[in-house]
Design a protein around this motif. Structure first.
Motif, mmCIF file in Angstrom:
data_model
loop_
_atom_site.group_PDB
_atom_site.id
_atom_site.type_symbol
_atom_site.label_atom_id
_atom_site.label_comp_id
_atom_site.label_asym_id
_atom_site.label_seq_id
_atom_site.Cartn_x
_atom_site.Cartn_y
_atom_site.Cartn_z
ATOM 1 N N TYR A 1 0.810 -1.209 0.000
ATOM 2 C CA TYR A 1 0.000 0.000 0.000
ATOM 3 C C TYR A 1 0.849 1.267 0.000
ATOM 4 O O TYR A 1 0.358 2.317 -0.403
ATOM 5 C CB TYR A 1 -0.955 -0.001 1.192
ATOM 6 C CG TYR A 1 -2.042 -1.040 1.051
ATOM 7 C CD1 TYR A 1 -2.961 -0.951 0.022
ATOM 8 C CD2 TYR A 1 -2.121 -2.108 1.921
ATOM 9 C CE1 TYR A 1 -3.952 -1.898 -0.124
ATOM 10 C CE2 TYR A 1 -3.108 -3.058 1.780
ATOM 11 C CZ TYR A 1 -4.024 -2.951 0.757
ATOM 12 O OH TYR A 1 -4.994 -3.881 0.608
ATOM 13 N N ALA B 1 -7.013 7.310 -10.018
ATOM 14 C CA ALA B 1 -7.972 6.311 -9.536
ATOM 15 C C ALA B 1 -7.902 5.003 -10.319
ATOM 16 O O ALA B 1 -7.878 3.920 -9.729
ATOM 17 C CB ALA B 1 -9.380 6.889 -9.586
ATOM 18 N N LEU B 2 -7.874 5.081 -11.625
ATOM 19 C CA LEU B 2 -7.853 3.848 -12.426
ATOM 20 C C LEU B 2 -6.572 3.031 -12.231
ATOM 21 O O LEU B 2 -6.654 1.821 -11.965
ATOM 22 C CB LEU B 2 -8.079 4.179 -13.901
ATOM 23 C CG LEU B 2 -9.476 4.694 -14.256
ATOM 24 C CD1 LEU B 2 -9.543 5.062 -15.725
ATOM 25 C CD2 LEU B 2 -10.531 3.693 -13.890
ATOM 26 N N VAL C 1 -4.010 -2.271 -6.980
ATOM 27 C CA VAL C 1 -4.478 -2.935 -5.758
ATOM 28 C C VAL C 1 -5.166 -4.249 -6.109
ATOM 29 O O VAL C 1 -4.991 -5.259 -5.420
ATOM 30 C CB VAL C 1 -5.407 -1.999 -4.951
ATOM 31 C CG1 VAL C 1 -6.080 -2.730 -3.815
ATOM 32 C CG2 VAL C 1 -4.611 -0.816 -4.429
ATOM 33 N N TYR C 2 -5.923 -4.284 -7.197
ATOM 34 C CA TYR C 2 -6.581 -5.515 -7.631
ATOM 35 C C TYR C 2 -5.552 -6.573 -8.026
ATOM 36 O O TYR C 2 -5.661 -7.733 -7.650
ATOM 37 C CB TYR C 2 -7.511 -5.219 -8.805
ATOM 38 C CG TYR C 2 -8.189 -6.441 -9.363
ATOM 39 C CD1 TYR C 2 -9.279 -7.006 -8.717
ATOM 40 C CD2 TYR C 2 -7.733 -7.038 -10.535
ATOM 41 C CE1 TYR C 2 -9.895 -8.128 -9.226
ATOM 42 C CE2 TYR C 2 -8.345 -8.160 -11.049
ATOM 43 C CZ TYR C 2 -9.428 -8.699 -10.393
ATOM 44 O OH TYR C 2 -10.035 -9.814 -10.893
ATOM 45 N N SER D 1 -6.502 1.524 -8.604
ATOM 46 C CA SER D 1 -7.449 0.415 -8.411
ATOM 47 C C SER D 1 -6.952 -0.838 -9.136
ATOM 48 O O SER D 1 -7.072 -1.953 -8.611
ATOM 49 C CB SER D 1 -8.837 0.815 -8.888
ATOM 50 O OG SER D 1 -8.828 1.113 -10.261
#
Length: 72
Positions: A2, A34-35, A41-42, A38
């Motif tokens: 993170y 954001a894209l 993290v995915y 995400s």
């Protein structure tokens, strides 16, 4: 893991703050912030999704033992 996402979010936030208009700032935050975050993290969290959980069979075994104490 993170810490990379937090660092990237900070850099993108600084880029958005220095943008010349609000529209450009929103585009930077969405498409560069954001894209990708995400998706990152995915992708990195995929190991947690693939590992089967062992707590459910343990709970079933505990329920069977609690129902019939004479089996021990």
């Amino acid at each position: 893991m993170y810490i990379v996402a937090i660092g990237w979010a900070y850099v993108i936030l600084m880029m958005a703050i220095t943008a010349s208009s609000v529209g450009k700032a929103l585009a930077i935050v969405i498409f560069l912030g954001a894209l990708p975050i995400s998706l990152f993290v995915y992708a990195v969290g995929g190991r947690k999704r693939r590992v089967p959980s062992t707590t459910v069979p343990d709970q079933v075994a505990d329920q069977r033992n609690a129902a019939d104490p004479e089996t021990d």
